[in-house]
Motif scaffolding. Structure first.
Motif, PDB file in Angstrom:
ATOM      1  N   LYS A  28       0.716  -1.303  -0.090  1.00 43.48           N
ATOM      2  CA  LYS A  28      -0.017   0.053   0.097  1.00 43.48           C
ATOM      3  C   LYS A  28       1.036   1.164  -0.026  1.00 43.48           C
ATOM      4  CE  LYS A  28      -4.123   1.988   2.077  1.00 43.48           C
ATOM      5  NZ  LYS A  28      -5.281   1.714   3.111  1.00 43.48           N
ATOM      6  N   ALA A  29       1.897   1.239   0.680  1.00 46.60           N
ATOM      7  CA  ALA A  29       2.549   2.479   0.928  1.00 46.60           C
ATOM      8  C   ALA A  29       3.523   2.528  -0.239  1.00 46.60           C
ATOM      9  CB  ALA A  29       3.775   2.256   2.097  1.00 46.60           C
ATOM     10  N   ALA A  30       3.764   1.648  -1.171  1.00 46.35           N
ATOM     11  CA  ALA A  30       4.390   1.684  -2.300  1.00 46.35           C
ATOM     12  C   ALA A  30       3.762   1.847  -3.775  1.00 46.35           C
ATOM     13  CB  ALA A  30       5.457   0.336  -2.555  1.00 46.35           C
ATOM     14  N   LEU A  42       1.613  -0.435  -4.637  1.00 46.06           N
ATOM     15  CA  LEU A  42       1.401  -1.815  -5.385  1.00 46.06           C
ATOM     16  C   LEU A  42       0.263  -2.600  -5.124  1.00 46.06           C
ATOM     17  CD1 LEU A  42       5.167  -2.911  -4.843  1.00 46.06           C
ATOM     18  CD2 LEU A  42       4.132  -1.932  -6.699  1.00 46.06           C
ATOM     19  N   ASN A  43      -0.756  -1.893  -4.335  1.00 51.51           N
ATOM     20  CA  ASN A  43      -1.812  -2.531  -3.906  1.00 51.51           C
ATOM     21  C   ASN A  43      -2.945  -2.479  -4.764  1.00 51.51           C
ATOM     22  OD1 ASN A  43      -1.976   0.023  -3.006  1.00 51.51           O
ATOM     23  ND2 ASN A  43      -3.499  -0.267  -1.728  1.00 51.51           N
ATOM     24  N   ASP A  44      -2.829  -1.571  -5.772  1.00 51.84           N
ATOM     25  CA  ASP A  44      -3.808  -1.659  -6.925  1.00 51.84           C
ATOM     26  C   ASP A  44      -3.490  -0.774  -8.041  1.00 51.84           C
ATOM     27  OD1 ASP A  44      -4.237   1.190  -5.974  1.00 51.84           O
ATOM     28  OD2 ASP A  44      -5.952   0.941  -5.345  1.00 51.84           O
ATOM     29  N   GLY A  45      -4.009  -0.618  -9.106  1.00 53.81           N
ATOM     30  CA  GLY A  45      -3.658   0.240 -10.276  1.00 53.81           C
ATOM     31  C   GLY A  45      -2.698  -0.905 -11.355  1.00 53.81           C
ATOM     32  N   GLU A  46      -2.078   0.052 -12.207  1.00 48.23           N
ATOM     33  CA  GLU A  46      -1.123  -0.887 -13.087  1.00 48.23           C
ATOM     34  C   GLU A  46      -0.044  -1.656 -12.572  1.00 48.23           C
ATOM     35  OE1 GLU A  46       2.044   0.754 -16.395  1.00 48.23           O
ATOM     36  OE2 GLU A  46       0.245   1.658 -16.418  1.00 48.23           O
ATOM     37  N   LEU A  47       0.546  -1.321 -11.375  1.00 50.36           N
ATOM     38  CA  LEU A  47       1.532  -1.968 -10.744  1.00 50.36           C
ATOM     39  C   LEU A  47       1.218  -2.938  -9.616  1.00 50.36           C
ATOM     40  CD1 LEU A  47       4.342   0.977 -10.299  1.00 50.36           C
ATOM     41  CD2 LEU A  47       4.122  -0.831 -11.867  1.00 50.36           C
ATOM     42  N   ARG A  48      -0.194  -3.434  -9.724  1.00 52.62           N
ATOM     43  CA  ARG A  48      -0.646  -4.272  -8.697  1.00 52.62           C
ATOM     44  C   ARG A  48       0.251  -5.439  -8.554  1.00 52.62           C
ATOM     45  NH1 ARG A  48      -4.688  -8.264  -8.023  1.00 52.62           N
ATOM     46  NH2 ARG A  48      -5.302  -8.623  -5.991  1.00 52.62           N
ATOM     47  N   VAL A  49       0.639  -5.845  -7.314  1.00 51.67           N
ATOM     48  CA  VAL A  49       1.253  -7.013  -6.912  1.00 51.67           C
ATOM     49  C   VAL A  49       0.374  -8.082  -6.202  1.00 51.67           C
ATOM     50  CG1 VAL A  49       3.288  -8.354  -6.030  1.00 51.67           C
ATOM     51  CG2 VAL A  49       3.491  -5.974  -7.176  1.00 51.67           C
ATOM     52  N   LYS A  50       0.115  -9.070  -6.705  1.00 53.33           N
ATOM     53  CA  LYS A  50      -0.465 -10.323  -5.923  1.00 53.33           C
ATOM     54  C   LYS A  50       0.490 -11.162  -5.112  1.00 53.33           C
ATOM     55  CE  LYS A  50      -3.701 -14.100  -6.509  1.00 53.33           C
ATOM     56  NZ  LYS A  50      -4.245 -13.883  -5.523  1.00 53.33           N
ATOM     57  N   ASN A 110      17.143 -14.936   1.446  1.00 54.49           N
ATOM     58  CA  ASN A 110      17.463 -14.167   2.522  1.00 54.49           C
ATOM     59  C   ASN A 110      16.756 -13.112   2.379  1.00 54.49           C
ATOM     60  OD1 ASN A 110      18.811 -13.370   5.094  1.00 54.49           O
ATOM     61  ND2 ASN A 110      20.280 -12.591   3.762  1.00 54.49           N
ATOM     62  N   VAL A 111      15.427 -13.127   2.215  1.00 55.76           N
ATOM     63  CA  VAL A 111      14.585 -11.984   1.989  1.00 55.76           C
ATOM     64  C   VAL A 111      14.122 -11.345   3.666  1.00 55.76           C
ATOM     65  CG1 VAL A 111      12.381 -11.021   1.144  1.00 55.76           C
ATOM     66  CG2 VAL A 111      13.686 -12.718   0.010  1.00 55.76           C
ATOM     67  N   THR A 112      15.143 -10.635   4.017  1.00 52.47           N
ATOM     68  CA  THR A 112      14.707  -9.863   5.338  1.00 52.47           C
ATOM     69  C   THR A 112      13.871  -8.770   5.221  1.00 52.47           C
ATOM     70  OG1 THR A 112      16.723  -8.700   5.192  1.00 52.47           O
ATOM     71  CG2 THR A 112      16.969 -10.648   6.237  1.00 52.47           C
ATOM     72  N   PRO A 113      13.195  -8.245   6.155  1.00 51.96           N
ATOM     73  CA  PRO A 113      12.512  -7.027   5.995  1.00 51.96           C
ATOM     74  C   PRO A 113      13.147  -5.838   5.068  1.00 51.96           C
ATOM     75  CG  PRO A 113      11.919  -7.796   8.248  1.00 51.96           C
ATOM     76  CD  PRO A 113      13.130  -8.671   7.629  1.00 51.96           C
ATOM     77  N   ALA A 114      14.251  -5.748   5.531  1.00 55.96           N
ATOM     78  CA  ALA A 114      15.104  -4.554   4.957  1.00 55.96           C
ATOM     79  C   ALA A 114      15.529  -5.095   3.397  1.00 55.96           C
ATOM     80  CB  ALA A 114      16.652  -4.424   5.472  1.00 55.96           C
ATOM     81  N   HIS A 115      15.786  -6.262   2.976  1.00 54.68           N
ATOM     82  CA  HIS A 115      15.853  -6.777   1.807  1.00 54.68           C
ATOM     83  C   HIS A 115      14.453  -6.599   0.919  1.00 54.68           C
ATOM     84  CE1 HIS A 115      19.579  -9.230   2.907  1.00 54.68           C
ATOM     85  NE2 HIS A 115      19.818  -8.160   2.630  1.00 54.68           N
ATOM     86  N   MET A 116      13.408  -6.996   1.560  1.00 55.25           N
ATOM     87  CA  MET A 116      11.993  -6.726   1.129  1.00 55.25           C
ATOM     88  C   MET A 116      11.931  -5.351   0.586  1.00 55.25           C
ATOM     89  SD  MET A 116       9.507  -8.717   0.135  1.00 55.25           S
ATOM     90  CE  MET A 116       8.929  -7.789  -1.257  1.00 55.25           C
ATOM     91  N   ASP A 117      12.196  -4.495   1.376  1.00 53.73           N
ATOM     92  CA  ASP A 117      11.935  -2.797   1.174  1.00 53.73           C
ATOM     93  C   ASP A 117      12.825  -2.834  -0.002  1.00 53.73           C
ATOM     94  OD1 ASP A 117      10.299  -2.545   3.405  1.00 53.73           O
ATOM     95  OD2 ASP A 117      12.135  -1.800   4.455  1.00 53.73           O
ATOM     96  N   ARG A 118      14.073  -3.170  -0.443  1.00 61.46           N
ATOM     97  CA  ARG A 118      14.803  -2.883  -1.572  1.00 61.46           C
ATOM     98  C   ARG A 118      14.203  -3.738  -2.901  1.00 61.46           C
ATOM     99  NH1 ARG A 118      20.791  -4.386  -1.714  1.00 61.46           N
ATOM    100  NH2 ARG A 118      20.607  -3.274  -3.666  1.00 61.46           N
ATOM    101  N   ILE A 119      13.545  -4.710  -2.644  1.00 58.98           N
ATOM    102  CA  ILE A 119      13.197  -5.715  -3.644  1.00 58.98           C
ATOM    103  C   ILE A 119      11.750  -4.826  -4.112  1.00 58.98           C
ATOM    104  CG2 ILE A 119      11.756  -7.810  -4.176  1.00 58.98           C
ATOM    105  CD1 ILE A 119      13.661  -9.037  -2.353  1.00 58.98           C
ATOM    106  N   ILE A 120      11.020  -4.229  -3.195  1.00 62.84           N
ATOM    107  CA  ILE A 120       9.696  -3.504  -3.458  1.00 62.84           C
ATOM    108  C   ILE A 120      10.197  -2.255  -4.201  1.00 62.84           C
ATOM    109  CG2 ILE A 120       7.988  -1.885  -2.606  1.00 62.84           C
ATOM    110  CD1 ILE A 120       7.550  -4.244  -0.396  1.00 62.84           C
TER     111      ILE A 120
END
Length: 128
Positions: free
Chosen positions: A57-59, A61-69, A96-106
């Protein structure tokens, strides 16, 4: 009830009941996260999965053209270095998807379109 009568009853029940087609909103990418106990035995993968709603939601990615399921899976049979995650249709596998890594991936991959190469352990045929 005989086998013939059971088959007839099943055919009748199936024939009279309507199957409702499921619906899914459009999405650009699908994240599959292994939450199996061998991937991340301390529950980190489930915690990561649970955090994604707010992060998406913050990025935007929860709706619209970039939506991620996002979906949980029980096992990818890649049981080292978890949490393990796959981004489809890109075919990009992260470890090794830590919360910090997830932020980078997003930020870099899901929004920016560029996989975070130092976290990728396999790239499927679509090439990211």
């Amino acid at each position: 009830m005989s086998t013939d009568n059971m088959n007839t009853a099943l055919a009748t029940d199936t024939a009279t009941s309507e199957v409702i087609r499921p619906k899914i909103s459009d999405y650009r990418r699908h994240l599959l996260i292994c939450t199996g106990p061998r991937c991340a035995p301390d529950g980190a993968a489930q915690d990561l999965f649970d955090s994604l709603g707010a992060k998406f939601k913050a990025a935007g990615l929860n709706d619209g053209e970039l939506r991620v399921k996002r979906s949980r899976v029980g096992c990818f049979a890649a049981c080292k270095g978890g949490p393990v995650m796959c981004v489809q249709p890109d075919g990009t596998w992260y470890y090794n998807v830590t919360p910090a890594h997830m932020d980078r991936i997003i930020t870099e991959h899901l929004v920016g379109g560029q996989p975070v190469q130092e976290l990728v352990f396999h790239q499927g045929p679509t090439g990211g």
